[in-house]
Structures are given as structure tokens and as C-alpha cells.
Design a protein around this motif. Sequence first.
Motif, PDB file in Angstrom:
ATOM      1  N   ILE A  29       0.841  -1.203   0.000  1.00  0.00           N
ATOM      2  CA  ILE A  29       0.000   0.000   0.000  1.00  0.00           C
ATOM      3  C   ILE A  29       0.873   1.250   0.000  1.00  0.00           C
ATOM      4  CG2 ILE A  29      -1.607   1.359   1.409  1.00  0.00           C
ATOM      5  CD1 ILE A  29      -2.875  -1.355   2.235  1.00  0.00           C
ATOM      6  N   ASP A  30       1.938   1.230   0.808  1.00  0.00           N
ATOM      7  CA  ASP A  30       2.862   2.384   0.836  1.00  0.00           C
ATOM      8  C   ASP A  30       3.452   2.621  -0.546  1.00  0.00           C
ATOM      9  OD1 ASP A  30       2.420   2.808   3.511  1.00  0.00           O
ATOM     10  OD2 ASP A  30       4.209   1.724   4.186  1.00  0.00           O
ATOM     11  N   ALA A  31       3.835   1.535  -1.214  1.00  0.00           N
ATOM     12  CA  ALA A  31       4.425   1.666  -2.556  1.00  0.00           C
ATOM     13  C   ALA A  31       3.401   2.190  -3.556  1.00  0.00           C
ATOM     14  CB  ALA A  31       4.964   0.308  -3.012  1.00  0.00           C
ATOM     15  N   LEU A  32       2.174   1.711  -3.465  1.00  0.00           N
ATOM     16  CA  LEU A  32       1.119   2.173  -4.373  1.00  0.00           C
ATOM     17  C   LEU A  32       0.819   3.650  -4.172  1.00  0.00           C
ATOM     18  CD1 LEU A  32      -1.345  -0.867  -4.135  1.00  0.00           C
ATOM     19  CD2 LEU A  32      -0.001  -0.202  -6.143  1.00  0.00           C
ATOM     20  N   LEU A  33       0.853   4.078  -2.920  1.00  0.00           N
ATOM     21  CA  LEU A  33       0.564   5.488  -2.615  1.00  0.00           C
ATOM     22  C   LEU A  33       1.657   6.427  -3.129  1.00  0.00           C
ATOM     23  CD1 LEU A  33      -0.913   5.167   0.988  1.00  0.00           C
ATOM     24  CD2 LEU A  33      -2.110   6.053  -1.026  1.00  0.00           C
ATOM     25  N   ASP A  96      -5.121   8.953   2.763  1.00  0.00           N
ATOM     26  CA  ASP A  96      -4.418   8.995   1.476  1.00  0.00           C
ATOM     27  C   ASP A  96      -5.081   8.061   0.458  1.00  0.00           C
ATOM     28  OD1 ASP A  96      -2.498  10.829   2.397  1.00  0.00           O
ATOM     29  OD2 ASP A  96      -1.322   9.223   3.308  1.00  0.00           O
ATOM     30  N   ILE A  97      -5.494   6.871   0.927  1.00  0.00           N
ATOM     31  CA  ILE A  97      -6.203   5.954   0.011  1.00  0.00           C
ATOM     32  C   ILE A  97      -7.550   6.568  -0.379  1.00  0.00           C
ATOM     33  CG2 ILE A  97      -7.154   3.636  -0.304  1.00  0.00           C
ATOM     34  CD1 ILE A  97      -5.233   2.615   1.799  1.00  0.00           C
ATOM     35  N   TYR A  98      -8.225   7.140   0.601  1.00  0.00           N
ATOM     36  CA  TYR A  98      -9.529   7.791   0.364  1.00  0.00           C
ATOM     37  C   TYR A  98      -9.402   8.882  -0.688  1.00  0.00           C
ATOM     38  CZ  TYR A  98     -13.447  10.967   1.581  1.00  0.00           C
ATOM     39  OH  TYR A  98     -14.539  11.801   1.560  1.00  0.00           O
TER      40      TYR A  98
END
Length: 649
Positions: A29-33, A96-98
Motif C-alpha cells: 500500500i505504501d508503494a502504491l501510494l 491517502d487511500i480515500y
Amino acid sequence: MSKFVKFQCNLDTFIDDLNNILDANNKQIDALLKQNDKTYASFVKPIQIMDEKLELFFTPLSHLNSVNNSDDTQKTYSDALPIITEYSTNISQNIDIYNAYKEIFENEKETLNHEQNRVLELNIQGFELSGAHLDAETKKRLAEINIKKSELQNNFSQNLLNATNAYEKIITNEKDVEGIPASDLEGAKFEEDGVTKYRFTLQMPSYIAYMTYGPNRDIREEIYKAYVSRAPQNAQIIDELLALRHEMSNLLGFKNYSEYSLASKMADSTDSVLSFLDKLLKNSKAQAKEELKELQNMSETKLESFDSAFYSEILKKKKYSIDEEEFRPYFEQKSVVNGMFEFLNKLFSIEFKKVDEELWDEKATSYDLYVDNKLRSRLYFDLEARKSKRGGAWMHNFQTHSTDESGDIKLASAFLVCNFPSSTKDSPSLLRHDDVVTLFHEMGHAIHHVLSNVKESEVSGVNGVEWDAVEFPSQFLENFAYEPKVLKMFAKHHKTGEVIPDEMIQKLVDSKNFMSASGMLRQLEFSIFDFKLHTKAYKGNEVQNLLNEIREETALIQTPSYNKFQNGFAHIFAGGYAAGYYSYKWAEVLSADAFFRVVDEGIFDSSTAKNYLDIVLDGGGAKSMGEYFNLLMGRDADTDSLLRLNGIK
């Protein structure tokens, strides 16, 4: 084409494996963000796939804890619950995902298909209902609430299972079991010190057998009292859950949990739900009173709650010359299952092929489903009662139809679980007709999940379906368990092979709505209690007082003071039906309306049935069920269909 995931669960390494998966997920998730240009393909799809893999890992544990409960499964599940809940809460509150989902929706909504847009819309709503947009302190408190709620719900369920398993009534006097069907007596009978004895428990087949046929009124009351006073420690859990749900709702900007619950359902307001339930109550009450008068005439003493099933059976026999025991030889479990497969083949062209694989119990089985000779999904069946299995019947989705990282199709699978009488080497599992209805009901859920043809897992199958519409497919299918054309496919005497006679079928059809208005009042009692209970933070005696107040309108037989039904109301305190039990009736309007259309068209010649497969089952949760229903029927649902289905005028 990918194969199905093997069902497996290593309890010894589960917690370590879970932590490793979650650590890897957090890094991904960190990498995707960190991506500069986030798109649906580069951001949303990888998260969906990651979530699906986590579900595939966790589901076998939750399934085993329900169907093969042990000290080891309890401990592992209890240890895993706070870990998975904390992770899920953190993800659901990640601002951040939101923000990334909102940005992608704005940038791509014109070019994405309806499945992808539905994923984004539901996720954005989900983030907002989880408080992703709120300040850090509020999010921290919401996270604490979620962890505590999951622990309490698990404790509620475990307390109920333990209390159910702890009770048994041993009967030695043959007069106290006179009139109980031979098949039920066979399951209860045992020898001890050269004496024949009978053991009755709070497991559903055993409990129902004595409450329906048991001639000793004192024993009926004893068993009834044990059942309705189970797990008194759950009263404290109820208080804590209600307080936490109310606090959570307030933090998220809702007046109460009922209002919060409706944010993701078809019903548009608390008033519309209560008005819907009140209308059904008013339409049913007069007929229910007439039913009670007729029932009271069967007894020389004033009817009590523990008398109703016993005298209902006597009245049913008198009115319709119907005896459940007459029917059970025609409903041998394996014959019913195979006949249901044949029915689904004729209705939807589904073919079932048995799979040879080792599962969690020797009586559990699995089948691959084919439509038009194409492999579509797998279903696991676990149908017989045992001490290690929690009561009731349910469908639990396992795999979900979707595409993986390479765009390859992943097939769906699900578990179908019931608690039918156990078979032995000497006697088969013979079902009541109610059991047949239950099997069809759960099968309706199962095919809703596994026949979806959606590519996005979060809106495939039962995922993404509004909670007050999720019972539509199950109720739709269960109605066919009364249709003569369908019954003749599987109702065959297990010894002679004789197909059930027409006059017996007619008795079933005639008796279908026996005491239906009374049954309606009982379900409305549960629904109104649940919905009103979640309109404020009730606690202590207030919970019982609310139930008593509702019973003044719904309970035509006075309920004993020792009846603490709420302590066993697992649907709303250990399941997903909090402020949503009304959904059974809400969805039943849809199911009744569609069912009558199919029957009127001749069932197997019905174009509506074929459209149901192509629209409702195929579509999963990729559109609102209201939209699907309008596509199917060409209009909104007609509430009067529900009254017609129940024979209420």
C-alpha cells in the motif's frame, strides 16, 4: 484458467502467517501510494486483489471456527480477530487511500465501466462511513471501537454455542416420548446400565423435535426455558455493543446506529423502515388473532409460549391431515440435494459434478458447477448437525469471481452450511419440509455469489449488494420448495423409490400458510425490536422494557418473564444484521413479486427466470438491486405480493 484455492488452515502457524501477510500488504500500500500518476488499473485493482488474497487466507479459519469448533480454533480465531480488525480499520480510515479513490473517480469516471465506477463509489462511501475524513483523535477512537466490537461479537457467539452444548435433558419414561417421530427418537436414544434413555438437547433438530411433539408439558417448558434463557452473560455484551455502536454513529455524524446502517442500504430513511414494518403489522394482526383463537381451542389450558409448536402441530394435522413424519421418508437428504440440482439444471442450465477431495469433516462434500458446459464455480456442502458446529444455516462466500493481475478469470466458491438430522450407518438423514425450504434458501444465496460474472471482486457475487436486498435471491429460490413440479423431482420414498403422491403435495401447498400471520408477527417483533433498539443507547432493563413494549403489539401469547430472547439474538449481536433485521421482509417483497411472475409463466418456460440468471445472478453487486429489479420486472416492487405469498388478506 486458474484452479480453485485448496481449503486449508494451519492453526499452528496461522497468527505468524497472518502478521506476515499484513506486513507485506502495508508495504505494498505504501508503494502504491507513492505512485505519481494513480489510475484504476495501477492503484485500485492491485488493492482489490490484495484484499481478495487476504480473504482467501482468513476465511478457512472463520469457517472452521463455525463448523468444527474446538479450543484450538477458538483460541486462534480470538487471537486473530483484533489483529485483522486493527488492520482493516487502519485501511478503512487511511486518508491517502480515500483521497486517491476520489481523485481517480473524478479523473476516470467517464472512461471506466459500470463495475469499476461502482467499486469506486462504494469505496468512497465506505471510507466516509469509517471516518477516513475525520481528525486523528476521532479515528483513533473509532479504531478502538471496531476492535472492541469484533471481540464482543465473537464472545457473544461463543457464549451462545457453549450454552447450547452444555444443556441436555435425559428422559427415561417412555410415556414422555410418546408421539415423537421415530427418526427423531432414533437420534435421541441411547443405552446406559441396561436402561433405554433419550437425550434431548438445544441443538435445533433435537429442540424442535421435543417442542413440536413432546407430550410432557413440564418437560417442554423446561427445555423451552433452557433455550430462551441461554447465555445470560450476553446481557452485559449487549449493553457494551449498543453503547459502542451509538458512540461510533455519533462520531461519524449520524443521530444513531439505525440511521448509520441505512446509509448503505436500499431503504432511504428510518421512518420508511418503521412505516413499512408498521403496515405489515396492521395488515397481519387481525388474521393472527383468528389463528390464535383456533389454536387455543385445541388446548384445555391457557396457551403458553412453550405450547404453541405442540398444539400447532395437532391443529395442522386436524385441518390438513398433515403429519411431518409422513413426509420425512420422502425427503431423504441426498435425494433432496440431487433433486435440487436437477431443478436448478432445468431452470438455469446449471450442472453439478461431485469433486473428490478431503475436507474438514467426512460428511462435507463439494461440487463443481457448470453452465452451458463451462466450469463456473465450486460449492462446498456441510449439511448435518454436530456438537462442534454452531446452530442455524448459512452461506459463507470463499472465492469471488474476478480477474487477477494478469487479467485471468478467478472462479468463485462458497460454503453452504445447515444443521439437518445426522445420518448413521443404520439410518439416513430424513428432513422435515422446513429443512427442504432452508436448503433452497441457502442455495439461493450460494448461486447468487458463485454465478456472478463480474470482473471486480468488490462488486462480484454478494459483495456490494445492499444488505436489505441480499435476501432477495435466497427467498426467491426457497419459494419453489412448495411447487408440485419441483417437489416431484426429488420427493421420493427413500425405501421404495415412490414419488410423493399428489394428495400429499396438495396437503403441503394447502398448509403452506398455516399460522402465517402469527409467523409474520413474530418476524416483525424481531425486526421492530432490532431497529428501535439501535435508535439510541439502550442499556440494562431498558432493553427488556423496549422488547416488552413491542410485544404488547406483536406477541398474542404472553411471553414468560424468564424469556431473554435478546441474549440469543445472534443475527444482530454476532452477525451482520444490526439495525438490518427488517431486511428479511424488505427483500421478501422483491422475492415474492419475482416468484409469482415466474410461476405465472410456467416455471421452466419462464423468460423471467432466464432473465433473473442474466440480470440478478450474473450482475452480483455491480449495480443497485433496485436497478436490477426494475430491469427484471419493468417496474418497482409491489408490496402486496408479500401479503399474497403469506396468504394474508
